[in-house]
Write a protein that holds these residues in place. Structure first.
Motif, PDB file in Angstrom:
ATOM      1  N   LYS A   2      -9.180  -4.614   2.908  1.00 17.47           N
ATOM      2  CA  LYS A   2      -9.008  -6.220   2.857  1.00 17.47           C
ATOM      3  C   LYS A   2     -10.081  -6.669   2.436  1.00 17.47           C
ATOM      4  CE  LYS A   2      -7.100 -10.046   5.430  1.00 17.47           C
ATOM      5  NZ  LYS A   2      -6.499 -10.506   6.664  1.00 17.47           N
ATOM      6  N   ARG A   3     -11.504  -6.508   2.872  1.00 16.14           N
ATOM      7  CA  ARG A   3     -12.523  -6.824   2.517  1.00 16.14           C
ATOM      8  C   ARG A   3     -12.841  -6.841   0.980  1.00 16.14           C
ATOM      9  NH1 ARG A   3     -17.266  -5.698   6.689  1.00 16.14           N
ATOM     10  NH2 ARG A   3     -16.090  -3.687   6.593  1.00 16.14           N
ATOM     11  N   LEU A   4     -12.571  -5.617   0.528  1.00 15.77           N
ATOM     12  CA  LEU A   4     -12.871  -5.146  -0.802  1.00 15.77           C
ATOM     13  C   LEU A   4     -12.062  -6.007  -1.660  1.00 15.77           C
ATOM     14  CD1 LEU A   4     -13.981  -3.053  -3.061  1.00 15.77           C
ATOM     15  CD2 LEU A   4     -11.879  -1.734  -2.678  1.00 15.77           C
ATOM     16  N   ILE A  76      -4.205  -2.228 -10.814  1.00 14.76           N
ATOM     17  CA  ILE A  76      -4.407  -1.042 -10.622  1.00 14.76           C
ATOM     18  C   ILE A  76      -4.909  -0.757  -9.231  1.00 14.76           C
ATOM     19  CG2 ILE A  76      -5.522   1.297 -11.348  1.00 14.76           C
ATOM     20  CD1 ILE A  76      -5.668   0.312 -14.165  1.00 14.76           C
ATOM     21  N   LEU A  77      -5.813  -1.418  -8.764  1.00 15.64           N
ATOM     22  CA  LEU A  77      -6.305  -1.307  -7.415  1.00 15.64           C
ATOM     23  C   LEU A  77      -5.485  -1.712  -6.640  1.00 15.64           C
ATOM     24  CD1 LEU A  77     -10.131  -2.666  -7.614  1.00 15.64           C
ATOM     25  CD2 LEU A  77      -9.462  -0.268  -7.163  1.00 15.64           C
ATOM     26  N   LEU A  78      -4.631  -2.758  -6.699  1.00 18.54           N
ATOM     27  CA  LEU A  78      -3.543  -3.309  -5.783  1.00 18.54           C
ATOM     28  C   LEU A  78      -2.500  -2.082  -5.842  1.00 18.54           C
ATOM     29  CD1 LEU A  78      -3.416  -7.004  -6.802  1.00 18.54           C
ATOM     30  CD2 LEU A  78      -3.985  -6.027  -4.668  1.00 18.54           C
ATOM     31  N   LEU A  79      -2.048  -1.630  -6.812  1.00 22.52           N
ATOM     32  CA  LEU A  79      -1.009  -0.696  -7.241  1.00 22.52           C
ATOM     33  C   LEU A  79      -1.374   0.950  -6.618  1.00 22.52           C
ATOM     34  CD1 LEU A  79       0.480  -1.650 -10.248  1.00 22.52           C
ATOM     35  CD2 LEU A  79       1.232  -2.457  -8.155  1.00 22.52           C
ATOM     36  N   VAL A  82       1.132   1.638  -4.079  1.00 21.22           N
ATOM     37  CA  VAL A  82       2.371   1.777  -4.584  1.00 21.22           C
ATOM     38  C   VAL A  82       2.380   3.396  -5.470  1.00 21.22           C
ATOM     39  CG1 VAL A  82       3.962   0.934  -6.332  1.00 21.22           C
ATOM     40  CG2 VAL A  82       2.757  -0.556  -4.857  1.00 21.22           C
ATOM     41  N   ALA A  83       1.395   3.494  -5.860  1.00 13.99           N
ATOM     42  CA  ALA A  83       1.528   5.053  -6.644  1.00 13.99           C
ATOM     43  C   ALA A  83       1.413   6.188  -5.699  1.00 13.99           C
ATOM     44  CB  ALA A  83      -0.044   5.133  -7.359  1.00 13.99           C
ATOM     45  N   VAL A  84       1.037   5.837  -4.483  1.00 12.85           N
ATOM     46  CA  VAL A  84       1.235   7.059  -3.400  1.00 12.85           C
ATOM     47  C   VAL A  84       2.640   7.213  -3.245  1.00 12.85           C
ATOM     48  CG1 VAL A  84       0.813   7.530  -0.958  1.00 12.85           C
ATOM     49  CG2 VAL A  84      -1.029   6.923  -2.608  1.00 12.85           C
ATOM     50  N   ARG A 312     -13.815  10.522  -3.256  1.00 16.61           N
ATOM     51  CA  ARG A 312     -14.715  11.119  -2.210  1.00 16.61           C
ATOM     52  C   ARG A 312     -14.843   9.790  -1.240  1.00 16.61           C
ATOM     53  NH1 ARG A 312     -19.209  15.300  -4.752  1.00 16.61           N
ATOM     54  NH2 ARG A 312     -17.844  16.986  -4.726  1.00 16.61           N
ATOM     55  N   ARG A 313     -15.051   8.713  -1.796  1.00 19.21           N
ATOM     56  CA  ARG A 313     -15.384   7.462  -1.083  1.00 19.21           C
ATOM     57  C   ARG A 313     -14.134   6.770  -0.491  1.00 19.21           C
ATOM     58  NH1 ARG A 313     -16.446   3.932   1.645  1.00 19.21           N
ATOM     59  NH2 ARG A 313     -18.116   2.360   1.367  1.00 19.21           N
ATOM     60  N   TRP A 314     -13.134   6.625  -1.264  1.00 30.21           N
ATOM     61  CA  TRP A 314     -12.114   5.853  -0.636  1.00 30.21           C
ATOM     62  C   TRP A 314     -10.552   6.545  -0.800  1.00 30.21           C
ATOM     63  CZ3 TRP A 314     -15.425   3.208  -4.369  1.00 30.21           C
ATOM     64  CH2 TRP A 314     -16.272   2.467  -3.938  1.00 30.21           C
ATOM     65  N   ALA A 315     -10.534   7.688  -1.177  1.00 29.99           N
ATOM     66  CA  ALA A 315      -9.145   8.208  -1.391  1.00 29.99           C
ATOM     67  C   ALA A 315      -8.250   8.510  -0.241  1.00 29.99           C
ATOM     68  CB  ALA A 315      -9.269   9.750  -1.996  1.00 29.99           C
ATOM     69  N   HIS A 316      -8.822   8.786   1.128  1.00 30.92           N
ATOM     70  CA  HIS A 316      -8.424   8.796   2.275  1.00 30.92           C
ATOM     71  C   HIS A 316      -7.644   7.116   2.684  1.00 30.92           C
ATOM     72  CE1 HIS A 316     -12.360   7.203   3.169  1.00 30.92           C
ATOM     73  NE2 HIS A 316     -11.807   6.960   4.505  1.00 30.92           N
ATOM     74  N   LYS A 317      -8.264   6.385   2.058  1.00 29.32           N
ATOM     75  CA  LYS A 317      -7.830   4.957   2.665  1.00 29.32           C
ATOM     76  C   LYS A 317      -6.548   4.691   1.871  1.00 29.32           C
ATOM     77  CE  LYS A 317     -12.528   3.077   3.287  1.00 29.32           C
ATOM     78  NZ  LYS A 317     -12.394   2.999   4.784  1.00 29.32           N
ATOM     79  N   TRP A 318      -6.169   5.189   0.674  1.00 31.21           N
ATOM     80  CA  TRP A 318      -4.876   5.061   0.273  1.00 31.21           C
ATOM     81  C   TRP A 318      -3.830   6.110   0.643  1.00 31.21           C
ATOM     82  CZ3 TRP A 318      -9.232   3.007  -2.828  1.00 31.21           C
ATOM     83  CH2 TRP A 318      -9.052   1.512  -3.347  1.00 31.21           C
ATOM     84  N   GLY A 319      -4.493   7.180   1.157  1.00 38.87           N
ATOM     85  CA  GLY A 319      -3.653   8.202   1.119  1.00 38.87           C
ATOM     86  C   GLY A 319      -3.698   9.366   0.062  1.00 38.87           C
TER      87      GLY A 319
END
Length: 415
Positions: A2-4, A76-79, A82-84, A312-319
């Motif tokens: 959310k902060r990002l 794209i970042l917001l989606l 949705v991509a998952v 590596r940095r953020w993948a897990h946050k989106w699944g």
């Protein structure tokens, strides 16, 4: 996360305000004092209303350009979440990985296309309002559908190759993918004039036999084995003037828009065609192709490292499961968008060199600077193109030298 998003939104807001103030305020199109009253001064060949319209349209188009790429990146970042979900849906529908990939690409591409349709429609209406476009809504939507289908097919092919290479060589996929993409790029460039372009417009041999003979004589003087010159019915889409050369090998074509035939005099058209022949004689298509291929190698190497870092940095946050996950593909799209925007000045600088070389060749071939000046004055008038642009706009959007500079170059041949 959310902060990002909040931080990125705030940064975009500041950026948008800066660009709006820069592009919509002040005199951005002034010419040097020593050129006032010369053939490069738009007041000598355009009305005050035409100049105002040209500058206003340029401001709008430039603002749309500078805001659309950051908007696409943010979208794209917001989606990504949705991509998952789209990936999960494709896995439920099909067991075969290829079919899962096809479904994912089609759905995500369609989603992006629909979300950006308002921007395209806005620019379509702007061009109509300024009298540049003659497109009907049916033509606009038809072209949009064709663009989507061609883009979807091309994306499916490239993604399929990418995933195979990534699985086979996880640490060197950027190089092998680049190597495999080279023949595909050459193939598309080869078939574009005879397969892709006719999907949008009707091409036919130039009907004006006298002009055709003059153009073919120029070709013969240039040792170009041309037997045909084409005209294309662009008047159903635009009032603007243009001509071009594209394709490679035996499929290379020199093409005149029918608007050019209607709005330029024969000697003016000959200088334009001499310019296009300059591209052919000096092999600019091949040089441009080689430049683009070399640039893509650098881009893919950078994308490889950025892609791996991002996951590596953020993948897990989106699944997102890893590099070969379908849901990670939008990250590559994001990186391509960022690098295309950043590299635009380098690409345009290269293009301007090529275009000036073609101008030089045109003058060597015809020596008719007066006709060239009149041609570019008419191009500025009909295309609503300011003769000069602010530096930032010229760096990012200027694929050709400024009309002011081109006219001043032709002036030394004005006899």
């Amino acid at each position: 996360m959310k902060r990002l998003y909040i931080g990125l939104g705030a940064a975009f807001g500041v950026y948008a305000i800066v660009m709006i103030v820069y592009l919509l305020k002040g005199n951005l199109f002034g010419i040097p004092r020593d050129l006032v009253g010369t053939s490069a001064d738009p007041h000598t060949f355009m009305t005050a209303q035409e100049i105002d319209k040209a500058e206003s349209l340029s401001r709008i188009r430039s603002l749309a350009y500078f805001l659309s790429s950051p908007l696409q990146i943010g979208l794209i970042l917001l989606l990504l979440g949705v991509a998952v979900r789209i990936r999960s849906l494709s896995e439920k529908l099909f067991k075969a990985s290829f079919l899962q990939m096809v479904v994912f690409v089609l759905l995500f591409t369609l989603l992006m296309d629909v979300l950006f349709l308002p921007v395209d429609y806005f620019l379509f209406k702007i061009d109509l309002a300024y009298g540049i476009s003659t497109e009907t809504l049916a033509i606009f939507l038809g072209d949009h559908v064709k663009d989507f289908l061609l883009n979807a097919v091309g994306t499916i092919v490239m993604v399929w190759i990418f995933r195979l290479v990534l699985k086979w060589s996880p640490n060197r996929w950027w190089f092998w993918f680049w190597l495999l993409s080279v023949p595909l790029i050459v193939f598309v460039t080869f078939i574009q004039p005879v397969v892709l372009d006719p999907l949008y417009n009707d091409f036919r041999p130039l009907q004006d036999q006298e002009l055709k003979a003059q153009i073919l004589q120029l070709a013969a003087d240039s040792h170009i084995p041309a037997k045909q010159v084409y005209e294309v019915n662009m008047s159903e889409r635009t009032n603007a003037i243009n001509a071009y050369v594209n394709g490679i090998g035996g499929n290379a074509r020199i093409v005149l828009w029918d608007t050019t035939l209607k709005k330029l005099q024969p000697d003016e058209i000959l200088t334009v065609m001499a310019h296009e022949m300059g591209h052919y004689v000096e092999k600019h298509i091949y040089i441009g192709l080689a430049y683009g291929i070399a640039l893509s190698l650098v881009g893919l190497w950078l994308a490889f490292h950025a892609y791996r870092f991002f996951l590596r940095r953020w993948a897990h946050k989106w699944g997102i499961r890893g590099e070969n996950d379908l849901a990670a593909l939008p990250i590559l799209l994001l990186l391509v968008t960022v690098m295309s925007f950043i590299s635009a000045p380098a690409q345009n600088a290269f293009s301007r060199v090529i275009e000036h070389r073609a101008d030089v060749y045109a003058m060597q071939l015809t020596g008719d600077g007066n006709a060239a000046i009149r041609a570019f004055q008419q191009i500025a008038k009909e295309n609503l193109s300011p003769v000069t642009q602010p530096k930032l706009v010229h760096w990012f959007r200027g694929s050709h030298p400024e009309i002011m500079d081109r006219i001043m170059y032709f002036k030394q041949y004005d006899k």
